[in-house]
Write a protein that holds these residues in place. Structure first.
Motif, mmCIF file in Angstrom:
data_model
loop_
_atom_site.group_PDB
_atom_site.id
_atom_site.type_symbol
_atom_site.label_atom_id
_atom_site.label_comp_id
_atom_site.label_asym_id
_atom_site.label_seq_id
_atom_site.Cartn_x
_atom_site.Cartn_y
_atom_site.Cartn_z
ATOM 1 N N PRO A 100 0.733 -1.137 0.175
ATOM 2 C CA PRO A 100 -0.037 -0.004 0.105
ATOM 3 C C PRO A 100 1.014 1.238 -0.073
ATOM 4 N N TRP A 101 0.237 2.286 -0.467
ATOM 5 C CA TRP A 101 1.040 3.685 -0.196
ATOM 6 C C TRP A 101 1.202 4.024 1.220
ATOM 7 N N LYS A 102 2.256 4.846 1.446
ATOM 8 C CA LYS A 102 2.244 5.166 2.804
ATOM 9 C C LYS A 102 1.684 6.687 3.080
ATOM 10 N N SER A 103 1.315 7.383 2.021
ATOM 11 C CA SER A 103 0.254 8.456 2.276
ATOM 12 C C SER A 103 -0.829 8.133 1.511
ATOM 13 N N ARG A 104 -2.167 8.295 2.267
ATOM 14 C CA ARG A 104 -3.512 7.913 1.162
ATOM 15 C C ARG A 104 -4.253 9.116 1.392
ATOM 16 N N TRP A 105 -4.670 9.853 0.348
ATOM 17 C CA TRP A 105 -5.403 11.075 0.492
ATOM 18 C C TRP A 105 -5.613 11.723 -0.762
ATOM 19 N N PHE A 106 -6.815 12.509 -1.014
ATOM 20 C CA PHE A 106 -7.087 13.242 -2.342
ATOM 21 C C PHE A 106 -6.759 14.670 -1.994
ATOM 22 N N ALA A 107 -6.524 15.651 -2.945
ATOM 23 C CA ALA A 107 -6.527 17.034 -2.567
ATOM 24 C C ALA A 107 -6.870 17.578 -3.755
ATOM 25 N N ASP A 108 -7.420 19.063 -3.570
ATOM 26 C CA ASP A 108 -7.719 19.871 -4.716
ATOM 27 C C ASP A 108 -6.470 20.762 -4.887
ATOM 28 N N LEU A 139 0.396 18.710 14.814
ATOM 29 C CA LEU A 139 -0.501 19.994 14.703
ATOM 30 C C LEU A 139 0.415 21.094 14.283
ATOM 31 N N GLY A 140 1.599 21.192 15.135
ATOM 32 C CA GLY A 140 2.256 22.350 14.811
ATOM 33 C C GLY A 140 3.075 22.126 13.518
ATOM 34 N N ALA A 141 3.338 20.838 12.955
ATOM 35 C CA ALA A 141 3.928 20.896 11.717
ATOM 36 C C ALA A 141 2.942 21.227 10.380
ATOM 37 N N VAL A 142 1.632 20.718 10.571
ATOM 38 C CA VAL A 142 0.688 21.398 9.748
ATOM 39 C C VAL A 142 0.554 22.721 9.856
ATOM 40 N N ASN A 143 0.638 23.368 10.875
ATOM 41 C CA ASN A 143 0.526 24.929 11.131
ATOM 42 C C ASN A 143 1.496 25.620 10.503
ATOM 43 N N GLU A 144 2.797 24.931 10.615
ATOM 44 C CA GLU A 144 3.857 25.756 10.020
ATOM 45 C C GLU A 144 3.914 25.575 8.562
ATOM 46 N N VAL A 145 3.336 24.840 7.929
ATOM 47 C CA VAL A 145 3.422 24.813 6.178
ATOM 48 C C VAL A 145 2.199 25.460 5.775
ATOM 49 N N ARG A 146 0.972 25.371 6.422
ATOM 50 C CA ARG A 146 -0.240 26.149 5.811
ATOM 51 C C ARG A 146 -0.344 27.682 6.033
ATOM 52 N N THR A 147 -0.518 28.300 5.086
ATOM 53 C CA THR A 147 -0.782 29.822 5.275
ATOM 54 C C THR A 147 -1.901 30.050 6.190
ATOM 55 N N LYS A 148 -2.965 29.203 6.002
ATOM 56 C CA LYS A 148 -4.372 29.395 7.042
ATOM 57 C C LYS A 148 -4.197 28.261 8.163
ATOM 58 N N LYS A 149 -3.830 28.849 9.279
ATOM 59 C CA LYS A 149 -3.763 28.136 10.347
ATOM 60 C C LYS A 149 -5.061 27.175 10.818
ATOM 61 N N VAL A 150 -4.813 25.869 11.211
ATOM 62 C CA VAL A 150 -5.534 24.895 11.464
ATOM 63 C C VAL A 150 -5.719 24.869 12.916
ATOM 64 N N PHE A 198 -0.450 19.604 1.521
ATOM 65 C CA PHE A 198 -0.249 18.192 2.096
ATOM 66 C C PHE A 198 0.909 17.459 1.828
ATOM 67 N N LEU A 199 1.575 17.602 0.674
ATOM 68 C CA LEU A 199 2.849 16.995 0.387
ATOM 69 C C LEU A 199 3.791 17.472 1.440
ATOM 70 N N LEU A 200 4.097 18.726 1.551
ATOM 71 C CA LEU A 200 5.021 19.139 2.337
ATOM 72 C C LEU A 200 4.830 18.821 3.973
ATOM 73 N N GLU A 201 3.565 18.750 4.338
ATOM 74 C CA GLU A 201 3.390 18.372 5.675
ATOM 75 C C GLU A 201 3.673 16.786 5.695
ATOM 76 N N ASP A 202 3.519 16.035 4.814
ATOM 77 C CA ASP A 202 3.730 14.595 5.078
ATOM 78 C C ASP A 202 5.223 14.423 5.554
ATOM 79 N N ILE A 203 6.004 15.237 4.394
ATOM 80 C CA ILE A 203 7.461 14.903 4.407
ATOM 81 C C ILE A 203 7.696 15.524 5.906
ATOM 82 N N GLY A 261 -5.288 23.430 -4.915
ATOM 83 C CA GLY A 261 -4.660 24.455 -3.946
ATOM 84 C C GLY A 261 -3.919 23.761 -2.674
ATOM 85 N N LEU A 262 -4.432 22.650 -2.273
ATOM 86 C CA LEU A 262 -3.898 21.993 -1.065
ATOM 87 C C LEU A 262 -2.772 20.787 -1.301
ATOM 88 N N PHE A 263 -2.633 20.533 -2.691
ATOM 89 C CA PHE A 263 -1.848 19.356 -2.781
ATOM 90 C C PHE A 263 -0.468 19.464 -2.304
#
Length: 216
Positions: free
Chosen positions: A17-25, A92-103, A32-37, A27-29
């Motif tokens: 199986p793939w190690k990352s499993r998701w779909f994205a628009d 959560l910190g890693a996600v917010n470091e990547v995204r311009t709009k905080k989650v 998501f890729l940078l977050e996973d890394i 604008g978010l691809f």
């Protein structure tokens, strides 16, 4: 397949199986890729003492499931589950470091899988070999003992390749060690593979490990 293709990569999608499993628009691809890394790289370093081997990430619109495979689950869980909360905060910190709009309302679910037999995990075997090389133990003795432990644990075959300034020599070289059968072109066989760097005093030595496991 020969020796030029990663044994894990060529099997993904057909037998693994793939190690990352998701779909994205569109604008978010990228996010998501940078977050996973970032998440995968950070957890592999943060949970090194727990014997981490892999991180799988699965996403839904408002939630994320992170499956961590380790040889010592108790180290990750911690006393009273405090370790799990620390991992969630880091993600959560890693996600917010990547995204311009905080989650803030992202639901994070952590699942811990235990490695049934650490001696059959290529990543753990390669990491142990690299660690012993950094402690200046003779490389032939280190590799021979590692291969014997792998075969004693029920593997059908194992191969180790060292490349670099082995024993501090001036010109780098490659040394290969082999025990049992490791088919390079049969995709249906279960081959675990990993590569780990050993940062020695006189230079860099790369450690590659192939383990041929029985079909489960």
């Amino acid at each position: 397949m020969g020796q030029k293709v990663n044994p894990i990569g060529i099997r993904i999608g057909s037998f693994l199986p793939w190690k990352s499993r998701w779909f994205a628009d569109d604008g978010l691809f990228k996010d998501f890729l940078l977050e996973d890394i970032k998440i995968r790289k950070g957890l592999m370093e943060k949970l090194k003492l727990a014997g981490i081997t892999e991180v799988e990430i699965e996403r839904l619109p408002k939630s994320m499931t992170v499956t961590i495979t380790v040889s010592r689950p108790g180290v990750v869980i911690g006393r009273g589950g405090t370790g799990i909360e620390d991992v969630k905060k880091y993600i959560l910190g890693a996600v917010n470091e990547v995204r311009t709009k905080k989650v803030k309302d992202l639901k994070i679910d952590i699942r811990i899988n235990e490695v049934k037999n650490p001696e059959l995990s290529a990543h753990l075997v390669a990491g142990r070999i690299a660690g012993e090389l950094e402690r200046r133990i003779p490389h032939r003795r280190v590799v021979q003992k590692a291969l014997e432990r792998v075969m004693a644990s029920g593997a059908l075959g194992a191969k180790v390749v060292l490349a670099g300034r082995i024993n501090g020599i001036e010109i780098s070289r490659v040394e290969k060690f082999h025990m049992g059968s490791v088919p390079a072109q049969t995709l249906r066989e279960s081959i675990d593979y990993s590569q780990v760097p050993a940062l020695l005093k006189r230079g860099y030595v790369g450690v590659k490990v192939w383990i041929h496991k029985k079909q489960e």
